[in-house]
Design a protein around this motif. Structure first.
Motif, PDB file in Angstrom:
ATOM      1  N   MET A   1       0.849  -1.172   0.000  1.00  0.00           N
ATOM      2  CA  MET A   1       0.000   0.000   0.000  1.00  0.00           C
ATOM      3  C   MET A   1       0.895   1.235   0.000  1.00  0.00           C
ATOM      4  N   PRO A   2       0.576   2.236  -0.814  1.00  0.00           N
ATOM      5  CA  PRO A   2       1.412   3.438  -0.864  1.00  0.00           C
ATOM      6  C   PRO A   2       1.420   4.178   0.472  1.00  0.00           C
ATOM      7  N   LEU A   3       2.524   4.837   0.750  1.00  0.00           N
ATOM      8  CA  LEU A   3       2.682   5.573   1.992  1.00  0.00           C
ATOM      9  C   LEU A   3       1.595   6.624   2.161  1.00  0.00           C
ATOM     10  N   PHE A   4       1.217   7.316   1.075  1.00  0.00           N
ATOM     11  CA  PHE A   4       0.240   8.391   1.194  1.00  0.00           C
ATOM     12  C   PHE A   4      -1.129   7.892   1.648  1.00  0.00           C
ATOM     13  N   ALA A   5      -1.391   6.605   1.525  1.00  0.00           N
ATOM     14  CA  ALA A   5      -2.674   6.055   1.966  1.00  0.00           C
ATOM     15  C   ALA A   5      -2.832   6.180   3.476  1.00  0.00           C
ATOM     16  N   PHE A   6      -1.745   6.318   4.201  1.00  0.00           N
ATOM     17  CA  PHE A   6      -1.818   6.426   5.653  1.00  0.00           C
ATOM     18  C   PHE A   6      -1.930   7.874   6.119  1.00  0.00           C
ATOM     19  N   LEU A   7      -1.878   8.834   5.217  1.00  0.00           N
ATOM     20  CA  LEU A   7      -1.883  10.233   5.599  1.00  0.00           C
ATOM     21  C   LEU A   7      -3.284  10.779   5.827  1.00  0.00           C
ATOM     22  N   TRP A   8      -4.303  10.114   5.349  1.00  0.00           N
ATOM     23  CA  TRP A   8      -5.675  10.541   5.584  1.00  0.00           C
ATOM     24  C   TRP A   8      -6.560   9.317   5.606  1.00  0.00           C
ATOM     25  N   ASN A   9      -7.749   9.506   6.130  1.00  0.00           N
ATOM     26  CA  ASN A   9      -8.705   8.410   6.167  1.00  0.00           C
ATOM     27  C   ASN A   9      -9.350   8.274   4.799  1.00  0.00           C
ATOM     28  N   MET A  10      -9.250   7.093   4.213  1.00  0.00           N
ATOM     29  CA  MET A  10      -9.851   6.850   2.916  1.00  0.00           C
ATOM     30  C   MET A  10     -11.309   6.445   3.140  1.00  0.00           C
ATOM     31  N   THR A  11     -12.201   7.052   2.385  1.00  0.00           N
ATOM     32  CA  THR A  11     -13.619   6.726   2.475  1.00  0.00           C
ATOM     33  C   THR A  11     -14.093   6.202   1.130  1.00  0.00           C
ATOM     34  N   LEU A  12     -15.355   5.832   1.066  1.00  0.00           N
ATOM     35  CA  LEU A  12     -15.913   5.355  -0.205  1.00  0.00           C
ATOM     36  C   LEU A  12     -15.807   6.397  -1.303  1.00  0.00           C
ATOM     37  N   VAL A  13     -15.766   7.659  -0.921  1.00  0.00           N
ATOM     38  CA  VAL A  13     -15.662   8.736  -1.906  1.00  0.00           C
ATOM     39  C   VAL A  13     -14.335   8.645  -2.668  1.00  0.00           C
ATOM     40  N   ASN A  14     -13.309   8.053  -2.044  1.00  0.00           N
ATOM     41  CA  ASN A  14     -11.967   8.020  -2.624  1.00  0.00           C
ATOM     42  C   ASN A  14     -11.667   6.794  -3.473  1.00  0.00           C
ATOM     43  N   ILE A  15     -12.595   5.851  -3.586  1.00  0.00           N
ATOM     44  CA  ILE A  15     -12.284   4.639  -4.349  1.00  0.00           C
ATOM     45  C   ILE A  15     -12.977   4.662  -5.707  1.00  0.00           C
ATOM     46  N   SER A  16     -12.550   3.771  -6.568  1.00  0.00           N
ATOM     47  CA  SER A  16     -13.071   3.711  -7.933  1.00  0.00           C
ATOM     48  C   SER A  16     -14.253   2.757  -8.034  1.00  0.00           C
ATOM     49  N   ASP A  17     -15.097   3.004  -9.008  1.00  0.00           N
ATOM     50  CA  ASP A  17     -16.216   2.101  -9.278  1.00  0.00           C
ATOM     51  C   ASP A  17     -15.684   0.694  -9.543  1.00  0.00           C
ATOM     52  N   GLY A  18     -16.358  -0.300  -8.995  1.00  0.00           N
ATOM     53  CA  GLY A  18     -15.961  -1.691  -9.177  1.00  0.00           C
ATOM     54  C   GLY A  18     -14.958  -2.192  -8.161  1.00  0.00           C
ATOM     55  N   GLU A  19     -14.458  -1.320  -7.326  1.00  0.00           N
ATOM     56  CA  GLU A  19     -13.431  -1.692  -6.352  1.00  0.00           C
ATOM     57  C   GLU A  19     -14.064  -2.279  -5.089  1.00  0.00           C
ATOM     58  N   SER A  20     -13.447  -3.339  -4.566  1.00  0.00           N
ATOM     59  CA  SER A  20     -13.876  -3.942  -3.302  1.00  0.00           C
ATOM     60  C   SER A  20     -12.924  -3.509  -2.206  1.00  0.00           C
ATOM     61  N   VAL A  21     -13.483  -3.170  -1.054  1.00  0.00           N
ATOM     62  CA  VAL A  21     -12.692  -2.681   0.066  1.00  0.00           C
ATOM     63  C   VAL A  21     -13.228  -3.272   1.365  1.00  0.00           C
ATOM     64  N   SER A  22     -12.440  -3.129   2.416  1.00  0.00           N
ATOM     65  CA  SER A  22     -12.845  -3.568   3.749  1.00  0.00           C
ATOM     66  C   SER A  22     -13.184  -2.329   4.576  1.00  0.00           C
ATOM     67  N   VAL A  23     -14.264  -2.393   5.314  1.00  0.00           N
ATOM     68  CA  VAL A  23     -14.693  -1.264   6.142  1.00  0.00           C
ATOM     69  C   VAL A  23     -13.824  -1.209   7.398  1.00  0.00           C
ATOM     70  N   MET A  24     -13.223  -0.054   7.643  1.00  0.00           N
ATOM     71  CA  MET A  24     -12.431   0.147   8.866  1.00  0.00           C
ATOM     72  C   MET A  24     -13.338   0.620   9.993  1.00  0.00           C
ATOM     73  N   ARG A  25     -14.195   1.587   9.695  1.00  0.00           N
ATOM     74  CA  ARG A  25     -15.144   2.089  10.680  1.00  0.00           C
ATOM     75  C   ARG A  25     -16.178   2.958   9.990  1.00  0.00           C
ATOM     76  N   VAL A  26     -17.274   3.177  10.688  1.00  0.00           N
ATOM     77  CA  VAL A  26     -18.326   4.061  10.202  1.00  0.00           C
ATOM     78  C   VAL A  26     -18.394   5.230  11.172  1.00  0.00           C
ATOM     79  N   ASP A  27     -18.031   6.407  10.699  1.00  0.00           N
ATOM     80  CA  ASP A  27     -17.984   7.608  11.530  1.00  0.00           C
ATOM     81  C   ASP A  27     -19.336   8.311  11.440  1.00  0.00           C
ATOM     82  N   ALA A  28     -20.328   7.753  12.130  1.00  0.00           N
ATOM     83  CA  ALA A  28     -21.694   8.266  12.024  1.00  0.00           C
ATOM     84  C   ALA A  28     -22.382   8.178  13.384  1.00  0.00           C
ATOM     85  N   SER A  29     -23.556   8.761  13.444  1.00  0.00           N
ATOM     86  CA  SER A  29     -24.358   8.683  14.667  1.00  0.00           C
ATOM     87  C   SER A  29     -24.690   7.224  14.957  1.00  0.00           C
TER      88      SER A  29
END
Length: 82
Positions: A1-29
């Motif tokens: 994983m690139p170093l810059f990936a650790f500099l901010w929290n990646m959200t669904l807004v930052n990924i590409s269509d068709g990409e599968s990811v693992s949920v780290m947390r949900v920052d919501a009520s």
């Protein structure tokens, strides 16, 4: 994983269509987090961003339980990792 990936929290807004990811947390009520959990969006769940609407306001997701649509504001609260 690139170093810059650790500099901010990646959200669904930052990924590409068709990409599968693992949920780290949900920052919501608590109520929104419980609703998303019931739909399959919870810590360590694997979700796929199927596509986003042409205006980027709606995100279509596949979870282990279902296919759902969430708004961009909710998508920005779902922190993920590749």
């Amino acid at each position: 994983m690139p170093l810059f990936a650790f500099l901010w929290n990646m959200t669904l807004v930052n990924i590409s269509d068709g990409e599968s990811v693992s949920v780290m947390r949900v920052d919501a009520s608590p109520s929104l987090a419980a609703r998303l959990e019931a739909l399959g969006v919870f810590q360590n769940a694997v979700i796929t961003l199927l596509k986003r609407s042409s205006g980027g306001k709606v995100y279509y997701l596949r979870t282990a339980f279902s296919c759902i649509a969430v708004g961009a504001e909710v998508a920005s609260k779902i922190e993920v990792t590749k």
